[in-house]
Design an enzyme around this catalytic site. Structure first.
Site, PDB file in Angstrom:
ATOM      1  N   GLY A   1      -5.254  13.839  -2.748  1.00  0.00           N
ATOM      2  CA  GLY A   1      -4.518  14.979  -2.209  1.00  0.00           C
ATOM      3  C   GLY A   1      -3.153  15.124  -2.842  1.00  0.00           C
ATOM      4  O   GLY A   1      -2.806  14.440  -3.791  1.00  0.00           O
TER       5      GLY A   1
ATOM      6  N   ASP B   1      -7.790  -0.265  -3.314  1.00  0.00           N
ATOM      7  CA  ASP B   1      -7.351   0.559  -4.449  1.00  0.00           C
ATOM      8  C   ASP B   1      -6.014   0.064  -4.999  1.00  0.00           C
ATOM      9  O   ASP B   1      -5.052   0.816  -5.082  1.00  0.00           O
ATOM     10  CB  ASP B   1      -7.294   2.032  -4.033  1.00  0.00           C
ATOM     11  CG  ASP B   1      -7.385   2.966  -5.234  1.00  0.00           C
ATOM     12  OD1 ASP B   1      -7.652   2.457  -6.347  1.00  0.00           O
ATOM     13  OD2 ASP B   1      -7.182   4.177  -5.068  1.00  0.00           O
TER      14      ASP B   1
END
Ligand SMILES: *[C@@H]1O[C@H](CO)[C@@H](O)[C@H](O)[C@H]1NC(C)=O
Ligand SMILES: *[C@@H]1O[C@H](CO)[C@@H](O)[C@H](O)[C@H]1NC(C)=O
Ligand SMILES: *[C@@H]1O[C@H](CO)[C@@H](O)[C@H](O)[C@H]1NC(C)=O
Ligand SMILES: *[C@@H]1O[C@H](CO)[C@@H](O)[C@H](O)[C@H]1NC(C)=O
Ligand SMILES: *[C@@H]1O[C@H](CO)[C@@H](O)[C@H](O)[C@H]1NC(C)=O
Ligand SMILES: *[C@@H]1O[C@H](CO)[C@@H](O)[C@H](O)[C@H]1NC(C)=O
Length: 667
Positions: free
Chosen positions: A354, A468
């Site tokens: 995003g 991540d």
């Protein structure tokens, strides 16, 4: 004759059962109104004909007390060693205060009190609330606990901040905690209070709300408090009120109390009503004359209010029930204002999940980073939010703190600390000027990230797998400390996913081999990614495209390691300004963490010990599997051109927990 006796007996049994069932136990009682109640009262206290307990009227300088007539044994024997503690208790009551002068306000206030005697003789009026006097205020020998409802502020002394506050008092009126009430207490309306003491955890809560409003979920006051040192064995519970130059009528409408349990619920419908408040200059004619314009005014106000509500409703997020109880939920309006309406000029990063906006919270002026996630489906959001509510409690100096979230239609907004300096990959890989991140700073950053991962993996209350870890997810604060961001996000994709498909979320080069096979992220796959990070930091190169002829950085470092030239890989920008032993250790540790076999990778606790020099690095387990890695890499990508993947790196985020170049899916 026999029959008569039997009948009498049966009758007697029923009679006693009835009396037993109907009588109140001394440590568990309820008064829904006080008509006919047996209380120990003195001073100005009376029970009015309609059943109100009136502690004071609007006369100046008077005191009223009302206590439950029999003392209550507050202590319980806790265990065999005869140590006793104060039992848990709870009480609930409804009060109303009618001031003598609505404009000026009245005084002075009242308190719920637990006291060794029911007379409190010698106590003073006005700000002493009929509890203490000048001589004994604050004396530990008082053995008095009270919760005060004080309607006179700083002028009353005792460090009171507010002329409408609730305070917890132990032996004196200098409250150990106080908080302004959320409604005006002396407005002539009934207000309900809950006081709950937890004797096991030694904690007290005071909650209040207007009678016609449901109980709020959060207490007004919630404080640790050990009453064992304050109370004595036999105590009276009740109320005390007083007036001064400013005076009010203090009323109690109903009261319940229970030792070691939850006090019974007061029946609002059974409570007597408070006298009507007389407003000054009230007369029937005035009222009639005022009625005509007032009616128009009311209609106009209602219409305006209705229009306003409708408009607001259209703007507002529609909350589902489960969302109401989440302390980390932000209002959409606040975030909208903070980011100037998600203006393009406020964008500080765009990534795989995003767009990130910089913002300033209107209420506090706090700087934040808001990530707007394009999620499309509502599925999984609820589970994800539950997870955020828990992740929001993570606190570590090397983590980017997740402050909260907000959901509006299909938008999910995550609110983070704003970290000013941007991401690590910006400094290592993207900036084209002559700035060089020194080895000292790099070492401090990787050590900080290791300690954050140790916290997530082992030291927090549950195991959090980051999923991540990569240079663009590490942000640098003003002191150039590394802070790991974006945890948990990968989970959103898990939750939202169709369970039949596995889906790998991660970033090329940081994905452990078993992760791409099984799709299952573990602490070991995090360690693998951390190993890649170490190599990236030491070599100043991306994990994929390091040098011509090698598919991955790991591949290249492994080869140099085997050829005994491992120092050849060091970032040339450092210009030999580094501690050789540290550099060597970081490179080897990078290889060790990137071991093909998850079992051979060290835990983050071991990694910390290696980095701190507490343990020497083991000699085996380092880079024994270069061939496997390169085969594996080829098996995923075949002869795919790596170009696309690689070039997308350069548009990395400048700030905010942004993932760029997220590699999703796979084969
Ligand atoms: C108010 O209370 C005081 C003290 O009990 C009493 O003397 C006085 O008569 C009361 N006043 C009214 C108006 O009831
Ligand atoms: C009121 O309660 C006290 C203490 O329990 C008791 O001694 C007294 O008799 C009671 N009075 C009435 C009128 O019931
Ligand atoms: C009894 O309780 C006290 C205080 O809670 C504690 O210190 C003590 O160890 C306990 N003794 C036993 C025998 O459980
Ligand atoms: C506990 O109390 C009982 C009776 O009060 C007494 O006999 C006993 O000695 C006490 N035990 C301890 C450990 O103090
Ligand atoms: C006091 O309030 C806190 C927070 O709402 C809650 O966790 C706790 O259980 C409450 N304690 C009591 C004794 O009600
Ligand atoms: C207090 O309540 C708890 C739970 O309801 C119970 O286990 C305990 O025995 C009670 N203690 C006393 C002293 O009544």
């Amino acid at each position: 004759m026999k029959i008569m006796v039997s009948i009498t007996l049966v009758f007697l049994v029923f009679f006693f059962a009835y009396v037993e069932g109907n009588s109140q136990k001394d440590d568990d009682f309820i008064f829904n109104g006080f008509k006919g109640a047996n209380l120990s009262m003195d001073g100005s206290s009376i029970i009015t004909p309609n059943g109100l307990l009136q502690l004071t009227n609007q006369t100046g300088y008077i005191i009223g007390h009302a206590f439950y007539p029999s003392p209550i044994n507050m202590f319980i024997e806790q265990n065999s060693s005869n140590t006793s503690t104060v039992s848990s208790f709870s009480t609930s009551f409804v009060f109303g205060i009618i001031p003598s002068d609505l404009k000026q306000g009245g005084g002075h206030g009242f308190a719920f009190a637990i006291s060794p005697d029911s007379k409190l003789s010698g106590s003073s009026s006005s700000h002493f609330l009929g509890l203490f006097n000048d001589a004994n205020n604050g004396n530990p020998m008082n053995h008095v606990f009270a919760v005060e409802f004080d309607t006179v502020g700083a002028a009353g002394g005792f460090g009171d901040h507010d002329s409408n506050h609730v305070g917890i008092d132990v032996n004196g009126l200098n409250s150990i905690a106080q908080e302004p009430a959320t409604m005006t207490m002396e407005n002539g309306e009934p207000i309900k209070v809950w006081i709950e003491y937890d004797g096991v955890h030694k904690h007290i809560n005071v909650t209040l709300s207007p009678l016609d409003v449901p109980r709020p979920s959060k207490p007004l006051l919630s404080e640790p408090l050990d009453l064992s040192k304050t109370l004595i064995d036999s105590m009276y519970v009740g109320f005390s009120a007083s007036t001064a130059k400013l005076a009010s009528s203090h009323y109690i409408l109903g009261w319940s109390f229970r030792l070691n349990g939850t006090a019974k619920e007061i029946e609002s419908s059974l409570l007597p009503s408070l006298p009507q408040v007389k407003s000054p200059g009230d007369s029937k004619r005035h009222a009639a004359l005022a009625l005509i314009p007032a009616t128009f005014l009311v209609i106009a106000v209602v219409a305006l209010w209705y229009m306003y509500r409708m408009r607001k409703k259209r703007q507002e997020e529609s909350l589902e029930d489960w969302e109401l109880d989440c302390p980390h939920r932000f209002g959409y309006k606040d975030l909208h204002i903070a980011t100037k309406g998600f203006k393009a000029s406020e964008v500080i990063g765009i990534g795989g999940f995003g767009t990130v906006y910089k913002g300033v919270l209107p209420k506090t002026g706090e700087q934040i980073a808001v990530k707007r996630i394009l999620h499309g489906s509502r599925q999984g959001v609820r589970e994800f939010v539950a997870e955020i509510e828990s992740l929001g409690r993570l606190r570590h100096k090397n983590l980017v703190h997740l402050l909260g979230w907000c959901k509006r239609n299909e938008d999910l907004l995550l609110v983070y600390d704003f970290i000013p300096n941007g991401s690590l990959d910006l400094f290592l890989l993207i900036r084209q000027d002559n700035f060089v991140l020194s080895w000292e700073k790099r070492f401090k950053i990787v050590r900080g990230i290791a300690s954050a991962l140790l916290y997530l993996h082992q030291d927090w209350e549950q195991v959090v797998v980051h999923r991540d870890i990569k240079a663009s997810n590490i942000l640098l604060d003003v002191d150039m400390n590394g802070r790991l961001g974006d945890f948990g996000l990968a989970r959103l994709y898990d939750h939202g996913e169709n369970p039949r498909t596995t889906h790998v979320v991660g970033t090329l080069g940081y994905i452990a081999p078993e992760l791409s096979r099984t799709g299952k992220a573990t602490v070991r796959t995090d360690v693998f990614a951390y190993g890649t990070l170490l190599l990236v930091v030491a070599c100043g190169k991306r994990p994929v495209d390091p040098v011509v002829g090698h598919s991955t950085l790991l591949d290249w470092v492994t080869e140099c390691y085997h050829a005994d030239r491992v120092m050849d890989v060091v970032d040339p920008k450092l210009n030999s300004a580094y501690v050789i032993e540290e550099m060597e250790m970081v490179l080897k540790l990078g290889l060790l963490c990137s071991n093909w076999n998850p079992e051979s990778r060290p835990s983050m606790r071991q990694v910390m010990r290696f980095l701190d020099g507490d343990d020497p690095l083991p000699t085996d387990g380092i880079a024994t599997d270069a061939y496997l890695h390169s085969q594996h890499f080829k098996s995923i990508f075949g002869d795919v051109e790596l170009k696309n993947v690689i070039t997308s790196h350069s548009q990395s985020s400048s700030i905010g927990p942004v993932s760029t170049n997220s590699f999703e899916g796979g084969r």
